[in-house]
Design a protein around this motif. Sequence first.
Motif, short mmCIF file in Angstrom:
data_model
loop_
_atom_site.label_atom_id
_atom_site.label_comp_id
_atom_site.label_asym_id
_atom_site.label_seq_id
_atom_site.Cartn_x
_atom_site.Cartn_y
_atom_site.Cartn_z
N LYS A 225 1.32 0.93 68.04
CA LYS A 225 1.82 0.23 66.85
C LYS A 225 2.75 1.12 66.04
N LYS A 226 2.34 2.36 65.83
CA LYS A 226 3.16 3.30 65.07
C LYS A 226 4.49 3.54 65.77
N LEU A 227 4.44 3.72 67.07
CA LEU A 227 5.66 3.98 67.83
C LEU A 227 6.61 2.78 67.77
N SER A 228 6.05 1.59 67.89
CA SER A 228 6.88 0.38 67.82
C SER A 228 7.52 0.23 66.45
N GLU A 229 6.78 0.56 65.40
CA GLU A 229 7.33 0.49 64.04
C GLU A 229 8.49 1.46 63.86
N GLU A 230 8.33 2.67 64.40
CA GLU A 230 9.37 3.67 64.27
C GLU A 230 10.63 3.27 65.06
N VAL A 231 10.43 2.70 66.24
CA VAL A 231 11.56 2.25 67.05
C VAL A 231 12.28 1.10 66.36
N ALA A 232 11.48 0.17 65.79
CA ALA A 232 12.08 -0.96 65.08
C ALA A 232 12.90 -0.50 63.88
N ALA A 233 12.42 0.56 63.23
CA ALA A 233 13.14 1.09 62.08
C ALA A 233 14.50 1.67 62.48
N LEU A 234 14.59 2.08 63.73
CA LEU A 234 15.87 2.61 64.23
C LEU A 234 16.83 1.48 64.60
N GLY A 235 16.30 0.26 64.64
CA GLY A 235 17.13 -0.88 64.98
C GLY A 235 17.38 -1.02 66.44
N ARG A 236 16.42 -0.53 67.30
CA ARG A 236 16.61 -0.60 68.75
C ARG A 236 15.49 -1.39 69.40
#
Length: 236
Positions: A225-236
Amino acid sequence: MSQLATSTTDTAVAVPAAEASVRQPRWESLKPLVLDAAVPTASYYLLSKGFGMGTLAALAWSSVVPAGRTLWSVVKERQVNGLAALILAANVVGLLLSLVAGDPRLMLAKDSGVTATIGIAVLVSVVGGRPLMTAGLKPWVTKGNPVRMAVWERLIDERGQFARMERMFSVFWGVALLGEAAVRAVGAYTLPVDTMVWLGGVIAGVTITATVVVSGALVVDPMEKKLSEEVAALGR
């Protein structure tokens, strides 16, 4: 029409190329786990159970890959391949304990010695800052995606909650393996031999299943979940 055909062809070529670019990192991240743990373990069971080879011979032959990988890492990379060395150490313990004969209870307890060796090594690796179970955790969480792998490395370097969960995953497995080894050792000397012959496998299966469920809920799911949130924040 020709432009549409060209565009369609380019897209058809791009999709497999993109899939291949994801599969390659995924394989690279899974390769250590496969070569250092899965291959030696599968080799042992194939040789001993499938081809009827003796325990000593099966352990010896299944140690070839981890021994070679350990030696290569020391000579080529000037460091010890932790996972390969762990499997090699477990096989050596198994070889030594297999030399003991005549006591059926001691033979039943032999597997506990191997499991305990792995459990202790996993816990020591956490203290040393290089959790051994990360070899299986990282490919699962990152899914071989280059962006997720890059974010993983950044979060680990920050030494925050994400890094603590990484270490906790190995702690769960180390403690579980030690506990399973202790229970089987006690059972080997307190329960009838015929009972422990089948109960040993049940104890191992229950331990692995419970550890997968608990570590998945408390570590793997939150990390994904944390990793997905961080990736989403990058816009990718």
